[in-house]
Design an enzyme around this catalytic site. Structure first.
Site, PDB file in Angstrom:
ATOM      1  CD  GLU A 138       0.683  -1.759   8.093  1.00  0.00           C
ATOM      2  OE1 GLU A 138       1.112  -0.871   8.924  1.00  0.00           O
ATOM      3  OE2 GLU A 138       1.419  -0.904   7.245  1.00  0.00           O
ATOM      4  CD  GLU A 174       7.937   0.003   7.612  1.00  0.00           C
ATOM      5  OE1 GLU A 174       6.979  -1.341   7.186  1.00  0.00           O
ATOM      6  OE2 GLU A 174       8.369   0.921   6.976  1.00  0.00           O
ATOM      7  CE  LYS A 196       3.434  -5.975   3.850  1.00  0.00           C
ATOM      8  NZ  LYS A 196       2.837  -5.104   4.176  1.00  0.00           N
ATOM      9  CG  ASP A 236       0.924  -3.679   1.848  1.00  0.00           C
ATOM     10  OD1 ASP A 236       0.070  -4.862   2.544  1.00  0.00           O
ATOM     11  OD2 ASP A 236       1.095  -3.105   1.928  1.00  0.00           O
ATOM     12  CG  ASP A 275      -0.350   0.045   2.313  1.00  0.00           C
ATOM     13  OD1 ASP A 275       1.042  -0.435   2.474  1.00  0.00           O
ATOM     14  OD2 ASP A 275      -1.204   0.319   3.799  1.00  0.00           O
ATOM     15  CB  SER A 276       4.266   1.309  -0.410  1.00  0.00           C
ATOM     16  OG  SER A 276       4.940   0.779  -0.635  1.00  0.00           O
TER      17      SER A 276
HETATM   18  O1  KIV Z   1       3.473  -0.966   0.861  1.00  0.00           O
HETATM   19  C1  KIV Z   1       5.202  -1.853   2.131  1.00  0.00           C
HETATM   20  O2  KIV Z   1       5.656  -1.241   0.534  1.00  0.00           O
HETATM   21  C2  KIV Z   1       5.062  -2.607   3.229  1.00  0.00           C
HETATM   22  C3  KIV Z   1       7.053  -2.611   2.683  1.00  0.00           C
HETATM   23  C4  KIV Z   1       7.140  -1.956   3.411  1.00  0.00           C
HETATM   24  C5  KIV Z   1       6.989  -4.131   3.538  1.00  0.00           C
HETATM   25  O3  KIV Z   1       4.197  -2.667   3.157  1.00  0.00           O
END
Ligand code: KIV
Length: 274
Positions: free
Chosen positions: A115, A182, A113, A83, A44-45
């Site tokens: 968090e 992280e 994924k 994500d 989600d970056s």
């Molecule tokens: O969103 C992302 O790119 C991430 C990485 C920084 C692990 O969660």
């Protein structure tokens, strides 16, 4: 050979490192795949590096699905992990399972994924029970930026380190197949890596992790709004791109582009008879 969650787990057992990198589009996914990277994270970056949103908080399920489906079309071998965006799993276990299922069905990815540690263990358990592999993410969790009051290294106090170890064990026990660590001290990450049977994938967590992940634009030097301490630039692609754009601009303006070899010729006689 396509990489599966079992492949990734067997790499830890064999003592081989796991490479993961983010990607958000078809073209990049093909390049990453061709380079032999084990896993692609559709992070989600993308809120930061693709959409310029300044954080991951506003990223939607629709954003993730658009970019994730493009990546899956380009990745033949790498394990694609999606994500789960902010508020797609926080409110309830039901939301978590439904949204994880949507990400899988509408992108073609192999895993999701999310968090959090102890507080999301019930979500991880339920998604895993629905036959969807889950990668956990603990330590600095960017969706919590407003609660953390910024992007801060985690696990630096004895209480913080204890909480991180608890989170690591909780996500493993809940069924996560791997966990991203992280921005935590390298010694703590090495301890987690030793204590867990599942692989740890570090970002700002030192060399003692089972694998590493970086944001594509960070390691290529194409995103320069901010560069975390843990980033190594493996190429200055941003500079290469800027030079190419400047060369194109100059060639268009001085008339050297397009050249004859870039042009289509009209068949003889066609224009004369108009
Ligand atoms: O969103 C992302 O790119 C991430 C990485 C920084 C692990 O969660």
């Amino acid at each position: 050979m396509s990489v599966t969650v079992s492949t990734v787990q067997s790499l830890k057992q064999k003592g081989e490192k796991i490479s993961m990198i983010t990607a958000y589009d078809y073209t990049t996914a093909r390049l990453v795949d061709a380079a032999g990277i084990n896993s692609i994270l559709v992070g989600d970056s993308l809120g930061n590096v693709m959409l310029g949103l300044g954080s991951t908080v506003p990223v939607t399920m629709e954003d993730m699905i658009t970019f994730g489906a493009a990546v899956c079309r380009g990745a033949e071998n790498a394990l694609v992990v999606m994500d789960m965006p902010f508020m797609s799993y926080q409110a309830s276990v039901y939301d978590a399972v439904v949204n994880a299922g949507r990400l899988m069905k509408e992108t073609g990815a192999t895993a999701v994924k999310l968090e959090g540690g102890v507080e999301v263990a019930d979500r991880i358990r339920a998604i895993t029970a629905a036959q969807i592999p889950v990668c956990a993410h603990i330590g600095l969790t960017p969706q919590g930026v407003n609660a953390f009051g910024g992007f801060k290294v985690q696990g630096k106090t004895a209480d913080g380190a204890r909480k991180l170890l608890e989170d690591a064990h909780a996500v493993e026990e809940a069924g996560a197949f791997a966990v991203v660590l992280e921005a935590i001290p390298a010694e703590l990450a090495a301890r987690v890596t030793e204590e867990l049977a599942i692989p740890t994938i570090g970002i700002g967590a030192g060399a003692g992790c089972d694998g590493q992940v970086l944001v594509n634009q960070d390691m290529l030097g194409t995103f320069t709004d901010f560069t975390p301490k843990f980033v190594r630039r493996f190429a200055e692609v941003g500079e290469v791109m800027k030079n190419a754009y400047a060369a194109y601009d100059a060639a268009v303006k001085d008339g050297t582009f397009p050249a004859p070899e870039h042009c289509y010729a009209a068949p003889a006689g066609v224009l004369e008879n108009l």
